[in-house]
Design an enzyme around this catalytic site. Structure first.
Site, short mmCIF file in Angstrom:
data_model
loop_
_atom_site.label_atom_id
_atom_site.label_comp_id
_atom_site.label_asym_id
_atom_site.label_seq_id
_atom_site.Cartn_x
_atom_site.Cartn_y
_atom_site.Cartn_z
N LYS A 49 15.50 -25.47 7.83
CA LYS A 49 16.82 -25.63 8.45
C LYS A 49 17.37 -27.01 8.11
O LYS A 49 16.69 -28.02 8.31
CB LYS A 49 16.73 -25.46 9.97
CG LYS A 49 16.40 -24.04 10.41
CD LYS A 49 16.34 -23.94 11.94
CE LYS A 49 15.70 -22.65 12.41
NZ LYS A 49 16.58 -21.51 12.52
N LYS A 91 3.41 -17.70 8.83
CA LYS A 91 2.77 -17.90 10.12
C LYS A 91 2.47 -16.54 10.76
O LYS A 91 3.12 -15.58 10.34
CB LYS A 91 3.62 -18.79 11.01
CG LYS A 91 4.82 -18.12 11.68
CD LYS A 91 5.42 -19.05 12.69
CE LYS A 91 5.21 -18.59 14.10
NZ LYS A 91 6.17 -17.60 14.59
N LYS A 99 12.00 -17.13 25.75
CA LYS A 99 12.79 -15.94 25.45
C LYS A 99 13.72 -15.70 26.64
O LYS A 99 13.42 -16.11 27.76
CB LYS A 99 11.88 -14.72 25.29
CG LYS A 99 10.86 -14.82 24.16
CD LYS A 99 11.48 -14.40 22.85
CE LYS A 99 10.46 -14.45 21.71
NZ LYS A 99 11.10 -14.48 20.41
N LYS A 136 21.44 -19.08 23.09
CA LYS A 136 20.50 -19.42 22.02
C LYS A 136 20.79 -20.84 21.57
O LYS A 136 21.90 -21.15 21.13
CB LYS A 136 20.67 -18.46 20.84
CG LYS A 136 19.72 -18.78 19.69
CD LYS A 136 19.67 -17.70 18.64
CE LYS A 136 18.87 -18.13 17.42
NZ LYS A 136 17.42 -18.12 17.61
N ASP A 180 3.53 -18.87 19.37
CA ASP A 180 4.63 -18.33 18.54
C ASP A 180 5.64 -19.40 18.13
O ASP A 180 6.12 -19.40 17.00
CB ASP A 180 5.33 -17.22 19.35
CG ASP A 180 6.38 -16.50 18.52
OD1 ASP A 180 6.05 -16.08 17.40
OD2 ASP A 180 7.53 -16.37 18.99
N GLU A 234 16.09 -18.78 23.48
CA GLU A 234 16.58 -17.58 22.79
C GLU A 234 17.19 -16.65 23.82
O GLU A 234 16.76 -16.63 24.97
CB GLU A 234 15.43 -16.87 22.09
CG GLU A 234 14.85 -17.66 20.96
CD GLU A 234 13.82 -16.86 20.19
OE1 GLU A 234 14.21 -16.04 19.36
OE2 GLU A 234 12.62 -17.04 20.46
N ASP A 259 7.04 -22.73 7.22
CA ASP A 259 7.50 -22.83 8.61
C ASP A 259 9.02 -22.85 8.49
O ASP A 259 9.59 -23.84 8.02
CB ASP A 259 6.99 -24.12 9.26
CG ASP A 259 7.37 -24.18 10.72
OD1 ASP A 259 8.58 -24.07 11.02
OD2 ASP A 259 6.49 -24.34 11.59
N HIS A 260 9.67 -21.76 8.87
CA HIS A 260 11.09 -21.66 8.52
C HIS A 260 11.96 -22.71 9.21
O HIS A 260 13.06 -22.98 8.78
CB HIS A 260 11.62 -20.23 8.71
CG HIS A 260 11.98 -19.88 10.11
ND1 HIS A 260 11.07 -19.45 11.03
CD2 HIS A 260 13.17 -19.87 10.76
CE1 HIS A 260 11.68 -19.22 12.18
NE2 HIS A 260 12.96 -19.46 12.04
N HIS A 273 6.81 -24.35 14.97
CA HIS A 273 8.16 -24.89 14.79
C HIS A 273 8.42 -26.16 15.62
O HIS A 273 8.97 -27.13 15.12
CB HIS A 273 9.21 -23.85 15.19
CG HIS A 273 9.00 -22.52 14.52
ND1 HIS A 273 8.60 -22.41 13.23
CD2 HIS A 273 9.14 -21.25 14.98
CE1 HIS A 273 8.51 -21.12 12.91
NE2 HIS A 273 8.83 -20.40 13.95
N ARG A 324 0.79 -1.22 0.00
CA ARG A 324 0.00 0.00 0.00
C ARG A 324 0.83 1.28 0.00
O ARG A 324 0.29 2.36 0.15
CB ARG A 324 -0.94 -0.01 1.21
CG ARG A 324 -2.02 -1.06 1.08
CD ARG A 324 -2.79 -1.21 2.34
NE ARG A 324 -1.88 -1.48 3.46
CZ ARG A 324 -2.24 -1.58 4.72
NH1 ARG A 324 -3.49 -1.41 5.05
NH2 ARG A 324 -1.36 -1.83 5.66
C1 BG6 Z 1 9.78 -16.93 14.82
C2 BG6 Z 1 9.16 -16.40 16.07
O1 BG6 Z 1 8.87 -17.71 14.08
O2 BG6 Z 1 10.93 -17.72 15.15
C3 BG6 Z 1 10.16 -15.57 16.86
O3 BG6 Z 1 8.02 -15.61 15.75
C4 BG6 Z 1 11.42 -16.37 17.11
O4 BG6 Z 1 9.60 -15.13 18.09
C5 BG6 Z 1 11.94 -16.99 15.82
O5 BG6 Z 1 12.40 -15.48 17.64
C6 BG6 Z 1 13.07 -17.95 16.12
O6 BG6 Z 1 13.67 -18.39 14.94
P1 BG6 Z 1 15.18 -18.91 14.91
O7 BG6 Z 1 15.37 -19.39 13.51
O8 BG6 Z 1 16.05 -17.74 15.26
O9 BG6 Z 1 15.28 -20.00 15.92
#
Ligand code: BG6
Length: 508
Positions: free
Chosen positions: A189, A155, A348, A353, A242, A223, A184-185, A247, A47
């Site tokens: 991986k 998502k 979090k 991490k 989340d 994280e 779903d990223h 995931h 937009r």
């Molecule tokens: C996202 C979440 O889908 O994945 C985030 O919305 C999170 O809150 C992130 O930080 C974590 O992804 P990765 O690849 O850094 O583990």
């Protein structure tokens, strides 16, 4: 190698953060790795009023996310990439007639030879998914008489089982299920995909992958950051929606599933759905109280730096009970996994991490070296998803010298030791898969719904005011009593940032 056909990628919500931060860098990597087809166009749509040139400046030349990558390349190389990118202003609203967009798509298609193969990438709030799908359909952009049409959605896919079903039904009015790619990223991986390969390409793991040999399974996703600038979104979501629903349940399904007949998308996804359907849904308050735990980080000092508590974060309700720590213990109702507890936590602001799966094996049936403590130190298979990606096996060895003293030793494998060159970033891999029509690493409608079915009762239970939200100091391993969820003398393995760090040890 599969062939990638000529095509156009149309990104809705193109002026947003995800396009510059993830999508364009992923497309750039594909360009650099020569994975793009000969004729390829990216058309950003949103937009904001922008020209093609302004959009290119924003997402390529001036992008902080591409800066390092493009600084090493020649001008022509970058210009050639930028010229693949175009922009179309949709006006004030996504719910409008896509006549202008359709004309632009047709014009670019003819000029650049995209053969009417289109991917629509929806990087917008989910509330717009159905609206966009409807307007694409009305503009005749979803028909597959000539060229294929695919839609990728981000998502969160739903907020609950009911809303996920609504979203699926909404999309299915305009697209058939095989055209829908739910991203779903985590599935992008390498190490998550390697769970399948570890299990099903070796004959040494699978025979022990069941209730006879496995004592329990533990998954940690930690994280080191708080909610950062996403307080507004996160406060309505929480860790369970989340991270866990999407995931982590994807990771769980790969651990739990039966061997697929072959490696086709449908066979693998059929097994994953079956796995998710076999998770025992918690129904009684007693079970929900004993097997789930929510927590929230409070203000603390990490490495001499003061950090805010969750309730002080921007966009967060000061009385919020939203969880930034979620832990769930559950069982899987099938022959393979009967009575094997699974423990999964995500949070979090933890000390490091890390995402890892720990398979704890049972003690030997007959304890020959009884006096030794080793039976308390069970055999473990640790699959490190990130960082320091690899696999670690912990097993007992004899301490040299008199008697039979036993110590734990490590056998480790690191991804970084493989010399096969490039490891694709998750978005890069997933985009290329969608471009090639491979949906294996995308979530199917029934898969998403099965995951929500398991999560829904926990969310409902957690809405209850009487359910405690335990505080934990930012930078620690969560609520102190979180080990109480475990049976016997076990507790969470608190890993370090290196695969072989001893548990509890960690460099901040
Ligand atoms: C996202 C979440 O889908 O994945 C985030 O919305 C999170 O809150 C992130 O930080 C974590 O992804 P990765 O690849 O850094 O583990």
């Amino acid at each position: 190698m599969k062939k990638t056909q000529n095509q156009m990628l149309i990104i809705f919500g193109a002026s947003g953060d995800l396009t510059a931060r993830k999508l364009v860098p992923a497309i750039y990597n594909l360009y650099k790795g020569k994975h793009l087809p000969e004729n390829f166009v990216v058309l950003g749509a949103s937009r904001s009023a922008m020209t093609d040139e302004e959009f290119r400046q924003k997402v390529v030349q001036e992008s902080e996310f591409l800066k390092d990558k493009i600084s090493k390349e020649g001008k022509d190389f970058i210009a050639d990439f930028a010229e693949k990118i175009f922009y179309e202003d949709l006006g004030d609203n996504y719910d409008t007639k896509y006549t202008g967009l359709s004309k632009r798509i047709q014009q670019l298609n003819e000029e650049k030879g995209c053969e009417e193969n289109y991917i629509f990438y929806l990087s917008t709030p989910p509330s717009l998914y159905e609206v966009i799908a409807k307007n694409l359909c009305e503009a005749g952009l979803t028909q597959e008489e000539k060229g294929w049409k695919r839609i990728i959605v981000e998502k969160p896919f739903g907020y609950s089982l009911a809303t996920a079903k609504e979203l699926n039904e909404g999309l299915h009015k305009y697209f058939k299920e095989p055209q829908v790619y739910r991203i779903d990223h985590y599935l992008g991986k390498e190490t998550v995909q390697n769970l399948l390969v570890t299990r099903f390409s070796n004959s040494i793991f699978e025979p022990t992958w069941n209730r006879r040999y496995i004592h329990h399974v533990e998954i940690t996703n930690a994280e080191t950051v708080g909610v950062e600038k996403r307080g507004g979104y996160y406060d309505k979501s929480g860790a369970l929606r989340d991270m866990f629903q999407s995931h982590l349940l994807q990771v769980v399904s790969l651990i739990v599933m039966e061997p697929p007949i072959n490696s086709s998308a449908e066979e693998i996804r059929d097994e994953k759905v079956k796995a998710l359907k076999s998770l025992r849904i918690m129904t009684s308050d007693e079970e929900l109280a004993n097997h789930t735990m929510k927590g929230q980080y409070v203000a603390s000092t990490i490495n001499g730096k003061k950090v805010k508590g969750y309730r002080e974060e921007e966009g967060v309700n000061p009385d919020s009970k939203t969880e930034t720590f979620a832990a769930v213990k559950f069982f899987v109702d099938n022959w393979r996994w009967k009575d094997v507890p699974f423990y999964v936590r995500t949070a979090k602001y933890m000390p490091t991490k890390v995402t890892e799966v720990v398979i704890h094996f049972k003690s030997p049936a007959h304890e020959v070296f009884k006096s030794q403590d080793v039976y308390k130190k069970d055999n473990k298979l640790i699959i490190r998803i990130q960082p320091d990606e690899g696999i670690l096996i912990k097993f007992g060895v004899k301490v040299p010298g008199l008697g039979f003293n036993v110590e734990q030793a490590n056998m480790d494998f690191y991804y970084s030791d493989l010399d096969s060159a490039e490891i694709m970033d998750a978005y890069e891999r997933l985009l290329l898969d969608a471009m090639q029509g491979d949906a294996t690493l995308y979530a199917r409608a029934d898969e998403v719904e099965a995951a929500w079915k398991f999560v829904d009762p926990i969310l409902k239970y957690w809405e209850n005011e009487d359910v405690p939200t335990y505080g934990y100091a930012a930078g620690t391993w969560g609520p102190r009593n979180s080990d109480d969820m475990f049976e016997g003398h076990f507790g969470w393995r608190n890993p370090g940032n290196r695969l072989t760090d001893e548990t509890g040890f960690c460099i901040l």
